[in-house]
Design a protein around this motif. Structure first.
Motif, short mmCIF file in Angstrom:
data_model
loop_
_atom_site.label_atom_id
_atom_site.label_comp_id
_atom_site.label_asym_id
_atom_site.label_seq_id
_atom_site.Cartn_x
_atom_site.Cartn_y
_atom_site.Cartn_z
N GLU A 105 0.81 -1.22 0.00
CA GLU A 105 0.00 0.00 0.00
C GLU A 105 0.84 1.27 0.00
N ILE A 108 -0.66 3.91 -2.44
CA ILE A 108 -1.96 4.55 -2.22
C ILE A 108 -1.68 6.01 -1.80
N LYS A 113 -5.34 7.86 2.26
CA LYS A 113 -5.10 7.19 3.55
C LYS A 113 -5.68 8.04 4.67
N ILE A 377 -10.69 -0.76 -3.02
CA ILE A 377 -9.62 -0.37 -2.09
C ILE A 377 -10.24 0.21 -0.82
N TYR A 381 -9.98 -1.41 2.98
CA TYR A 381 -9.57 -0.71 4.20
C TYR A 381 -10.53 -1.02 5.34
#
Length: 792
Positions: A105, A108, A113, A377, A381
């Motif tokens: 990750e 990302i 995030k 995605i 999470y």
DNA sequence: TAATTCGCTAGACCGA
DNA sequence: TCGGTCTAGCGAA
């Protein structure tokens, strides 16, 4: 304080720590809030304690804590490593690799995030507690705050060439916004209430700057601003020694180059929404259908309204000596049309942004696969799953070599048919994914036995438990979508809320419909050929089962494609028999698979293929009891056929299917042929539109469209891949390609009548008439032109 | 850097 | 000159 999140980024100027900037439209205006943030990266490996120990001494790492996450189906220990700044990510990866571990990750984006961890998303209403602009707390909230929206457009002065910002001045700029401002700024005196005349080009730019700064829009619509208006404006301003500080931090628009040489333009703190990108996307998913994506055409097809059009090549002349009021109006309407189109699709994109935790700027430039991927995605999470890596180029190439079997298409019964019932599966592929737990992590997985799995017709098996990320996501999406559709049915269409609900379900539809294609997409993180081929295999099985059962039930199966069946009601049966059949089928289908009633048609026709050999698939016409004609796959719906052929085909179908008067159809075609021979057909009806899909020198086979394009290029017309060109077959030349000329270079009346008769009109209508027993010879009977006919 | 496969048809191209 | 093959584009789902 309460407001809507417009944009989220991080301060690019600060390379020491990560400062997230959140731009929020509140009742008072739009404000920027800041928050310090430490982006995370996961580290996986065998001896995590040792790696953690070492990592604490690596530059940029602020913490490395052991925790657990799901890697595919396995709960595993991982390190959650936090960084001061993303610039350390590259070194971290190298260091971790040396220690025998791997990063995850790391690709990302930091803003995402942050948003995941705060559980907020752009275009959402939030409650913020802040001190001197620094966020203390931010959380989702109810209600909404109206955002400010603007659109602008430029006109340049360029004589017989593409405008070049180094030389060619901006002569006009228009600006409209949600407060009702409407302005055209220009250097000539023009008698129109919305025109503001200034002295110089520099003043046009500074006036536009002022409008943006003072009105402070959150969303700026352009039509092709990514590739054209904004890069042009920026460069032109620099040539003149000016700046365009449109960013909310005073920065200039940033031009980002993506792989294909395309550019996108980002404005800090505002959402630059290039409506052209939206239109391209909507055309790709089939939500709108126009062959030309220029503003005038799109405005007409989407909103049903006309606007003034001035061809680019005429602008310079109008500016010198034409009607300036027209030019000003054209410029203003460009902004207005862009604004209205943007507003038309904004609710959909706001919803897509929220669903995928994306900024408006980002979502507007995403493909369907990217939308699905970011949705997954986001779901990963929440589920505590580690996101799979992007495939390497080598892997992508290997994947692309592999193909798999797709849908089943039934061989249709040629000819005319009556009393046709069409049934189809509601969201077939998504419901197969849900009902069979199809997921890259459940397919052929080692943690269940074959008995605890769904086995696809091609042999892959899918563990029934636990539910995969993809089926879980789709189950939510479909449930929500069906609920919204039910709500819509009870709503009044004039209810302002209706549009919002419609947009929400449309966003969900886009995601549901794209999931299968995503699984087969070589660059997907969650690529799985096994899943994709299992889905199509099940689809083939289910639709063929339905066909078999329909026959056993007493229907005649006429046709079927992928998720639909066309049934002929036997003599004496009513439509209710179809509902009886549906009930029977649905009782046997696994949830949430559902076969639905799609329509009843009093008549329909399937045509024998060109080469003989039975009826053509994917080409048919149906007419319902109200006389509505539905034409599928035939020349009428294809842009690469001349209008004259399409128009005649449609009329023939109306006469044959609607009125049951084939003799009239024959008479009609005869008359048209006479008209063509007599040179009476206007040029617009003879143009054939085709896309140029590559550089002209890269064509192996030079078809008429390529030949016409090459000739035009030699005359100085710029031809680029992606352009849709219109050409006419003239009398001048031997082969069809020789005779092809771009419409702009063909004189009215200069066309090859024999080509339009034998290669356009007749191929479009003869298969229909032949199905009724007519031959080409019948078209000449009684015709004065009989002797001119060449039947050999 | 950005979804899939199935299917039809035209017109050029090529060799007999 | 003919007929088969290949390239190319577009549409259905």
């Amino acid at each position: 304080m309460r407001g809507v999140i417009i944009d989220v980024d991080h301060d690019l100027g600060n390379r020491e720590e990560t400062i997230i900037r959140i731009f929020v439209r509140t009742e008072k205006g739009t404000e920027m809030f800041l928050e310090r943030y430490e982006p995370y990266v996961y580290v996986i490996g065998d001896d995590l304690d040792k790696i953690a120990e070492k990592l604490r001494n690596v530059e940029g790492v602020t913490s490395a804590e052991k925790t657990n996450r799901l890697i595919r189906w396995e709960k595993r220990d991982v390190l959650l490593v936090r960084l001061k700044h993303n610039k350390y990510a590259k070194d971290l990866r190298d260091a971790v690799k040396e220690m025998g571990g791997e990063c995850r990750e790391h690709d990302i984006p930091v803003e995402r995030k942050y948003l995941y961890e705060r559980r907020i998303t752009p275009m959402q209403t939030v409650e913020i507690e802040a001190e001197n602009g620094w966020v203390r707390e931010i959380r989702p909230s109810e209600g909404s705050v109206p955002v400010k929206i603007a659109a602008f457009d430029l006109e340049m002065y360029a004589q017989d060439r593409m405008p070049d910002p180094k030389r060619d001045e901006i002569i006009m700029a228009s600006y409209v916004d949600s407060d009702g401002n409407k302005t055209v700024i220009t250097t000539k005196k023009i008698d129109a209430p919305f025109v503001k005349t200034v002295e110089t080009e520099e003043q046009i730019i500074s006036e536009l700057n002022r409008l943006i700064r003072e009105n402070d829009p959150d969303i700026i619509f352009t039509y092709n601003g990514d590739a054209f208006d904004l890069p042009y404006l920026k460069e032109r301003a620099h040539v003149l020694g000016l700046k365009i500080p449109w960013g909310r931090d005073g920065s200039e628009p940033r031009i980002r180059r993506s792989g294909g040489g395309n550019t996108t333009v980002e404005i800090t703190g505002r959402a630059h929404v290039d409506v052209f990108q939206i239109i391209q996307f909507m055309a790709a998913v089939g939500a709108i259908n126009t062959f030309k994506l220029d503003l005038e055409n799109v405005y007409k097809t989407v909103l049903g309204r006309e606007k003034v059009k001035i061809e680019h090549r005429d602008i310079a002349e109008v500016w010198r000596s034409g009607n300036l009021e027209d030019l000003a109006l054209y410029n203003l309407q460009d902004s207005e049309a862009c604004y209205e189109l943007g507003m038309e699709f904004l609710p959909l994109y706001e919803e897509l942004a929220r669903i995928t935790t994306s900024t408006l700027y980002n979502i507007v430039r995403m493909s369907t696969s990217q939308i699905v991927e970011w949705k997954l995605i986001q779901e990963a999470y929440v589920a505590g799953k580690i996101v799979p890596r992007k495939p390497k180029e080598e892997e992508v190439r290997a994947r692309m070599m592999q193909s798999y079997a797709g849908a089943f298409v039934r061989q249709p019964i040629p000819g005319l048919h009556e009393n046709i019932v069409v049934l189809d599966f509601r969201s077939l592929y998504p419901t197969i994914i849900i009902s069979h737990n199809v997921d890259p992590d459940t397919v052929n997985a080692p943690y269940c036995s074959r008995e605890e799995a769904y086995v696809s017709p091609v042999g892959h098996y899918f563990c029934k438990e636990p539910k995969g990320l993809l089926p879980r996501m789709l189950e939510e999406v479909l449930k929500e979508r069906f609920a919204l559709k039910d709500r819509m049915k009870k709503m009044d269409k004039s209810d302002p809320e209706y549009r919002i609900v419609y947009a929400k379900q449309q966003a969900l539809k886009i995601i549901a419909n794209s999931a299968y294609g995503y699984l087969g997409f070589a660059r997907a993180r969650w690529y799985s050929k096994e899943c994709a081929e299992a889905i199509t295999a099940w689809a083939r099985k289910y639709i063929q089962d339905v066909m078999k059962k329909a026959e056993e039930f007493g229907f005649k199966v006429l046709y079927g494609d992928t998720d639909s069946v066309f049934l002929v009601l036997p003599e004496g049966w009513g439509v209710e028999k179809a509902f009886e059949f549906l009930e029977k089928i649905n009782a046997e289908l696994p949830k949430p698979m559902t076969l639905e009633f799609d329509g009843f048609y009093k008549r329909g026709i399937f045509l024998t293929r060109r080469g003989g050999q039975g009826a053509a698939k994917k080409k048919y016409a149906l007419i319902d009891e109200k006389g509505n004609l539905k034409i599928t796959g035939m020349e009428y719906v294809r842009r690469d056929w001349a209008e004259i052929a399409k128009e005649v085909q449609k009329r023939v179908l109306e006469l044959v299917l609607g009125e049951g008067k084939p003799d009239k159809a024959v008479e009609y075609v005869r008359r048209i042929i006479d008209d063509i021979r007599a040179g009476k057909v206007p040029k617009e009806k003879l143009i054939i539109y085709t896309q140029i899909r590559r550089d002209l020198d890269r064509y192996e086979a030079k078809g008429p469209h390529v030949a016409a394009a090459i000739k035009a290029m030699r005359r100085g017309v710029k031809i680029e891949p992606g352009m849709i060109i219109g050409y006419v077959i003239t009398r001048r030349g031997k082969s069809i390609s020789d005779k092809a000329e771009l419409a702009a270079f063909a004189e009215d009346g200069d066309y090859d009548p024999e080509y339009y008769i034998h290669n356009q009109v007749l191929p479009a209508v003869m298969p229909i008439l032949e199905e009724l027993g007519y031959t080409e010879r019948d078209l000449s009977k009684g015709s004065a032109q009989k002797t001119l006919f060449d039947f050999t």
